[in-house]
Structure formats: C-alpha cells, structure tokens
Scaffold this active site. Sequence first.
Site: not given
Lengths: 553, 177
Positions: B78-79
């Site tokens: 996600c990051v």
Amino acid sequence: MFQNTKCKCGHQNPTGTVLCEACGRTLGEEFSDAASELLEMRYDGAARRSQKSNPSIIDRVWNFFSSVKVAVYLIIITLVGASLGTIYPQESSFITTQNLANYYRDTYGTSGEIYYALGLSHTFESWWFVLLLVMIGTSLVICSLDRVLPLYRALNRQQILKHESFLLRQRASYSGTVEGDLTEWIDRFQVQAKKRHYKVIRKDNAFLAEKNRFSRWGPYINHIGLILFLLAVLGRAVPAWEMDEYVTIPEGDTVRVEGTNYFLKNEKFTVEYYEDDELPKELRGTIRAKLYRTDAVMYECSANCSSSETAKLQEVERHPIEVNSPLEYKGLKVYQFDFDNTPVLREVKPIIEDKATGKTYGPFTLAMRNPETSYEVGPYKLELRQNFMEFGIGEDGQPITKSRDPKAPAFIFMLSGPGLAEGGEPYIYFPMQKDKVAFSQDDLNAGLADRFEIRVQGMENVNFVEYTTFLNIRKDLAMPFVWVGLGISMLGLVMGAYWHHRRIWLRVDGNRITIGAHTNKNWYGMRADLAAALKAAGNEVDPKSLDNGGNRT
Amino acid sequence: MKGSARKTVQIIIFLGVLLLGGYAISKTLFVSKEDFVRPGDKPPAFTLATTDGRTVSLADYEGRPVVVNFWGSFCPPCVREMPEFQRQYDKWKSEGLEILAINLSEDDLTVKNFVDGKNLTYPILRDVNEETEKRYRLRSYPTTFFIKPDGTLEEVYEGGMTEADIEERVLKLIKES
C-alpha cells in the site's frame, strides 16, 4: 384418438375411464364380460382429469407434469444431482469466499478444480437444481390434483349394484348358492361385517361394505405437506426470511451485526475446563471444555447507526449465550460459535521513575488505540510522537508497524521536565515485557534509560482483553412452515400406511350370490374379513380359496 | 367440473409455478454470491472524515471518474503504490479524476505521522472500526476500486499497483465521461 366411452349399461363415461362409473364393467373391450384377467382398480377406474380427447398446448404441458413416470424420473435426477453436491464441501460451508477456486484445487487436486469449475461446489444454489425442485413441486401439485378429484368423486358416488364381471374379476371374489332364506343370509353377513367396523349400504339385495376410506387420502395429504415444505424452502431465499452472519467481539466491545440495526455487546466471555478428577481415567491430563459462555447484550439502534461510537442504542435483550442456549430476539438467534484467548492489550497505567532520586510520578493512562498525544505527569511532560501497533523494523531499517492490532505496541515519547535536555529527549516505551526485551528498550533509549524509566507497577494497572468471542447470528423464519409441512406429510404417510381401504360388494341373482372384495394393500386381511363374514352367514370357506390370483400379499 | 373452470385452474397453477419458480431460479442466476462488490454494481456509499478536517461522501463525486483505494501504513505494498497514485492524480486531475484513499481504521497519530512529509494531495479518508472496508467486503490489502462517472464499478484490483497499471484503468474511466 376416438374412444367410445358409453357403457353397455347405458352410462356415458368421461374419456380415459377404465371401469364404467355406474356398473363397473370394463370399457373399451367388446364382450369383455367374459374376460378373466383381474381388473385394474387404480383410482377406481376413473379417468384422470387431464385425459382429454383433444388436448391443447396447455393440456400437453399439464399432461407431462401429470405423469407419475415423469415424476419418478425427476426425483431420480434430483437425487443424483443432490448426491453430486455431497462429494466435496459446499461453498456455503465456508465463512469466507476468498479464492475458493484455489482452495478446491489445492485441497482436492484436479478433481476439486473440475468440481469448482462445473459449479458443483454450489449445487444446491444452482439454477438447474432449483429448476428440478420447481418441476417436482409442479408435478406434485398436478399429479395430485389430477387424481384426487376423480377418485373422490368415484368413491363418493359408488353404485351399490355392480356387474357380475366386475365382482368376479376382483382379486378376492366368491360365488356360491345360498340354502334357506336369502335375506336372513345377507343379514348375518352384514352383522359380521359391521363387527369388523365396515359401513354397510344395502339396496334391495345388493350390498356394499366399506371401511377406512380416509386412508385413500393419505398420499394426497402427504403431498400437501411436501408442497408446503418446498414453498417454505423457497421462502428462505427471501432475504428478510433468512440470515447467517458472524461477528467477532472482544470482551467489553459492542459490534454491529452486518445488515441489521442490531448491536451486540460481549460483556464477558467464560471458558471452563473439567478438572482432572471429573474426567474418566483415559482423558486425564487433556483439556476438555466444560463451558463456553458469552454474557451478551443485544441493542437496537435508533439513530446514527453507521458507527458504533455515535449510534443511539437501546437494550432489547440480555442472555448468557452457551452452546445450545442462544440469545433469541424477534426471530434472531445468536449462537456461540468460537472463541480466541489471545490477550489483546487495551490500556496500561504506567509511572515515570526518576532513577537518581527513586521518586515515581503518575500513573497516567495510555490507551493502545487512539492514545492521547500529550500527558502531564508530575513535573514531567510527555508528547507522544509516534506509536506502533505491532513494532518491527522495515526493509530500510526504519521502525514500522506490521499490523493494526496491538500485538507488540510501542510508543515514542518526547520527555521533558526537570533533569532533561531543553526541548525534551526521546524515549521509546514497550508496554509488554516480552517486547521490551526483544527490542532491547534500554539500548534504544541509550543514556536516558539510566536516568528515567516508564514502567507499569502491578497487573492492576494493565487492562487487556483476555477473550474474543465469535458469535453466529441466524434467522430462519421459514422453519415453522418447514416443520408444519413435514408434520402434514407425516400425517399423510401414517394415514396411508397404517389403515387400508377395504370394500366388499355383493349381488344376488336367484339363489346365487356373487361377492367381490377390494383393498389397496394387505389382501390377507381382506380375505380374512370376507371369509369371516361368509362363515357367519353360513357358507364356510377357506380364506385362501377366495384368492383370485395375481396376488402378492 | 366444467371445462372452462378446469382451464382456469390450469392457468392459475401454471402462473403460480412460473411466478414462484421463476423467482427462485432467477435468484440463483442473478444474485451474486456473498454480496461481494462486483463490476457493474453501485459500490456502497460512505461518508468519512478526511485528514484535513473535511467530510467527504462518495456521492459527491458522481459524474467524475473515481478511484477508491484502501490502504494502511502497516501494509508495505500500500505504502509503495501511494506515490504512483499521486503521479496519476497530478496527471489526470484536470480531466476530473478523483482519488479517495481510505485508511484502514488506524489511529490519528499513525495516519498523521504517515501522511506528513509524503506530499499527497489527494484526500486521505479515515475509516472507523473497519466499517467501510467491511461494507466493501475487502479481502486483502491494498484493494482499489475503479468507479465510472455513472457511479457503477468498472473494476476491483487486489494487490499493489504500478503507475502503468493505474493509468491503463484511469484512461478507461476517463473515456467513459
């Protein structure tokens, strides 16, 4: 096809009639009176309703469903289909539907992959299975309707005087001459028949004795039950009628039941195990559960229901949920399903110790979720700079959190106050002892660790959730109808199986009497009844001699 | 029974069968299993707070291509994909593209620390108690929903995305408007 349905006795019968409604002669056979085969007594020889000389398309579809042969094939196909659905577990038996294709392939190999691809993993929800059920239901309605009404009419207006050929072609029949007074003979016969609970109708010297006619309705009552059962099962497809949800509730939490306005609170979860001396020898030393209990409260939400924090809740039910003792409210049943005893830290109340003076300050309350960002403890000030739910070191060497559950919480404070540098000094705090050791809290805090410590004194300053309960919420409003349907079906089965419809016809020609008897099962009993009546009347016969052949019971 | 009455009974029974049977069968054909959010459906509505103190609803963006991305600071893919989304946002904002990045119910400080210094200009939304992600039947992180201007779902993408992955799908959405 043209069929002459006018009987020799002059009665005009409907198309498809086998035995004349009036006198019982076989129709469609020329000079059939002499024929000696047994009569086909099914539905008393009445025509099925749908038998018509000139069927339309609707009649043809109707006739298809009216066929018992078709019904038998439908049932066989459904049974085969249903058995396919039992080879591997059905999708509905899994709580999640994540990557089921992979699951079937990995667990059962190629056959599992094919099974899933063919859709057999949801056999009972597939269109073809439901179609089969609908067809069976249709067949049930039409078969029954087509037969029960003509049968009812045939039995309701039976002619007393039957043709000789009708009597002699019954499976049990008798023909003989009477010595003495004929009327007295019939009287004696009648008394004996009445003793055996027959209802007797006499017309001149013709005679009909009948008992247990109601048992003929058994199959149709059974079908009514089955139709109700099928409709109830169909009703479960209506969303408002059926629900099967799961909720996970840590102790003390309130969670919304998905798709409803209800919230459930787990006030306390209890698990008890048997003591060793309560167990039989061979089980000693093993863990055996004695009790699982969730003290649950159900709330109904009236406003702001989207979040449990803002929702306006009103308590509607409270019940200690145990195995087989669900919480019940308005058709909803909440069952104990599972539990988890991984302790989850909720908050700690640590103190700050100035190691130089030995003085302690605090405690202050530090929540694991959404903690306050600033604390005043004695002369000290703590600014929370960073928090981690599950502390770890990332690929780039930076601290990261590995999940969003407080499994290994860590807090970085900026500590300021007397004896500390201007602007504060950073201090990392691990509330759990195991993490403190694993991540070497003291090394990370370097010089500060010798002067100050943040720690918890005693377990009373630790607040954690010991148990998380898993509850299963079910609703099945169709169930009462299923039970009623099954009850009616059972009533019909009992009626049809334990009582037998028996009839005896008698006619007199001169001093000769002719008797025919019919039953739908248990011919042995039928012949015994007849022989007993004959004996009482004065013509003793061996029951076996009444057997007209073709008889299997 | 007279012939016409019999016909009426036949027709009533057939109509009943067609109605009930048709309902039962069509349910097996058209109702998606596990009400999972599927392409063509209208995704569940939500109203959430953003990190900069606004309140945002999905309905506010009807008529525009919308990308809804679920992320958490604890989820490395996600990051990694967040800067890729930022570049796409800069590129297609003028075409009406909106990106709504919904955080997976983490706490204030965690989200604040994460977002600070990342220079993300698209709205970061704060889910509470995993309620929105549950309604979207999320199965893994990250998951991204591509929503057409007419408000229906074009595609669900599970897993991390590169800028090329995102652009391909964003262009499809923009073509629809």
